[in-house]
Design a protein around this motif. Sequence first.
Motif, short mmCIF file in Angstrom:
data_model
loop_
_atom_site.label_atom_id
_atom_site.label_comp_id
_atom_site.label_asym_id
_atom_site.label_seq_id
_atom_site.Cartn_x
_atom_site.Cartn_y
_atom_site.Cartn_z
N ARG A 1 37.10 43.46 46.16
CA ARG A 1 38.05 44.47 45.68
C ARG A 1 37.31 45.60 44.97
O ARG A 1 37.65 46.77 45.13
CB ARG A 1 39.08 43.84 44.75
CG ARG A 1 40.09 42.95 45.44
CD ARG A 1 41.01 42.29 44.44
NE ARG A 1 41.68 43.28 43.62
CZ ARG A 1 41.85 43.17 42.30
NH1 ARG A 1 41.34 42.13 41.64
NH2 ARG A 1 42.48 44.11 41.63
N LYS B 1 37.58 45.61 33.89
CA LYS B 1 38.07 46.07 32.58
C LYS B 1 36.90 46.33 31.63
O LYS B 1 35.79 45.81 31.81
CB LYS B 1 39.04 45.07 31.94
CG LYS B 1 40.05 44.45 32.88
CD LYS B 1 40.97 45.48 33.48
CE LYS B 1 41.97 44.80 34.42
NZ LYS B 1 42.79 45.79 35.17
N ILE C 1 37.45 49.46 46.27
CA ILE C 1 37.98 50.52 45.41
C ILE C 1 36.92 51.58 45.15
O ILE C 1 37.20 52.79 45.19
CB ILE C 1 38.50 49.91 44.09
CG1 ILE C 1 39.71 49.01 44.35
CG2 ILE C 1 38.87 51.01 43.09
CD1 ILE C 1 40.13 48.18 43.17
N TRP D 1 39.11 49.17 36.87
CA TRP D 1 40.21 48.57 37.61
C TRP D 1 40.04 47.06 37.77
O TRP D 1 40.97 46.28 37.56
CB TRP D 1 40.30 49.24 38.98
CG TRP D 1 41.57 48.97 39.74
CD1 TRP D 1 42.29 47.82 39.78
CD2 TRP D 1 42.26 49.91 40.58
NE1 TRP D 1 43.37 47.96 40.59
CE2 TRP D 1 43.38 49.24 41.10
CE3 TRP D 1 42.02 51.22 40.96
CZ2 TRP D 1 44.27 49.85 41.98
CZ3 TRP D 1 42.90 51.84 41.83
CH2 TRP D 1 44.01 51.17 42.33
N VAL D 2 38.82 46.65 38.12
CA VAL D 2 38.59 45.25 38.46
C VAL D 2 38.09 44.42 37.28
O VAL D 2 38.58 43.31 37.03
CB VAL D 2 37.60 45.15 39.64
CG1 VAL D 2 37.25 43.69 39.95
CG2 VAL D 2 38.16 45.84 40.86
N ILE E 1 35.66 54.05 37.72
CA ILE E 1 37.07 53.78 38.00
C ILE E 1 37.24 52.39 38.60
O ILE E 1 38.13 51.63 38.20
CB ILE E 1 37.63 54.86 38.94
CG1 ILE E 1 37.66 56.22 38.23
CG2 ILE E 1 39.03 54.48 39.43
CD1 ILE E 1 38.03 57.38 39.15
N ALA E 2 36.39 52.04 39.55
CA ALA E 2 36.47 50.72 40.18
C ALA E 2 36.16 49.62 39.16
O ALA E 2 36.82 48.57 39.15
CB ALA E 2 35.50 50.64 41.35
#
Length: 546
Positions: free
Chosen positions: A294, A201, A298, A198-199, A194-195
């Motif tokens: 980030r 791609k 996350i 999110w960061v 997921i992280a």
Amino acid sequence: MNIPEKYYPVLLVAVCLLLFFPHLDVLYANIMEARNFNTAREMLHFNNWVFTTMNGEARYEKPPLPTWLAAFSAAVFGLTKLWALRLPSALITTVLVLFSYTLSRKRLCLTAKQSLYAALILATSFYVLFAGRNGTWDIFAHSFMLGGIYFLFAFFTETNRRYKNAILTGIFIGLSFMSKGPVSHFALLLPFLIAYAWVYKFRSFKSRIAPFTMLLVVALVFSAWWALAIYFGDSDTAQSIADKESAAWANHNTRAFYYYWSFFTQSGIWTVPTFIALLYPYLKSRVSDLKVYRFSLIWTLVAVVLLSCIPEKKSRYLLPVLIPLALNTSFYMEYLVRCFKVLTDKRETYPVYFYFGLLTLITLLAGPAVLYLFASDIQTTDWLWFALFQLSMVAIALVFIRSLKSKRIEPAFYSVVAMCCAIITFAFPLVRLTYTNPDYREIALVIERYQESGNPLYYLTNSSPELIWDFGERLPVLISEGERELPEADSFYVVVEKDRVDVLEEQLPEYNLELTECYDGNITSKADRNYKSRRIGCIYRATLKK
């Protein structure tokens, strides 16, 4: 610290040798270890390597990889040596720390120094220290999974070696499953994905479909073969155990959703910097690499949220969260090392002075506290450990003071690591001073005496893994899965925990029961919270009523 980067892995191994390997036999086996060690013992005694057992009953609750490793170590060094059974945990935790370093350095492209900080923070976090010195399953699952994540990151970002990275990812993910089922998949891998999405791609995935398919096949083969062997070889028992495990996850140790909100405290000695590192509005303009910061933040927070969705909650389940949390904390530590000398805002400097000042106070008071509590119990060899501990604490306190005075944070950071190493290396032997139960007796010697005399001896039910471990060998069970398997003899002996005598009377109403002796397997005193009544084994003589 002016050590060339190529020696950082050597430094990490040296720290791990001080943290995870010394005095592995000081603590007695806890309930989780007892389950693992009992199963390992029966692997060696009865060759139950696939259809695993504990005191003769099926033990399929956990996959057997960590138990295999414990059994192999015990076969080499001795089954009665606790340090041998715990040795694989220390080794795999060292692997975890090295994977943390290489993930930060090679995949996330952080500086060597910050990667070193992240790995050292991870190694000295409380639950990593605890799991790395205990013969349980969790540390294996998460260590193998971090290896899988390392190669998965390479699979996502590198254009070459796709099949190699895919196969290695699948192997490590499969080994994680063989350590504790899908626990790490949910608590560590899914938050990572997921992280990452999110960061970073997911880009250009079409060219990776074929190797990704191989990844899934390899992971499935490594993960599923044992479960399939159990299902087809002993399906009824496997289904019964699976139902019990599912019910436990839903009904045992249920806590509120917010139970894990203090998760950062599980880092132990790093609680203060860990909390500050989670303050994104404060740190986002100060970190050296905002994108990776980030990502780590996350990854950490998603892991906490996902774990919070599971009804059953225990503090030790936060172990996988400490892996991205250590990486996240390294950003704050790197910032302090780089900038603390020029900081003037008291809102930034006061927490640092408070944190290292508190550690200074602890190091100065640790030795006197030990003397106050145990001075009358310290023996000759204990004085040597105490002297080394006291000297190291004073030296570390002086480094803290000089570092704060000169506003150089890096020596203070390494002193925190040194403090953890000193506690394990020098203070851990003093734990034996808390073993003050005057009633402690070894029941294994009694079991051996009964068997040599030819008296039939049984265990009522497999209800206490610690007591079974203390037996030293397998005992036949009278009540298994609710069914009685009584001997033909009119008289026999039966072992039962002290607080389950009522169960004995209920299960054997046709017998006269006479207490012969009780043996307290607790090393600590009754006032200690680790004192367990299930470690007290009482032996009754059962005689058939006429």
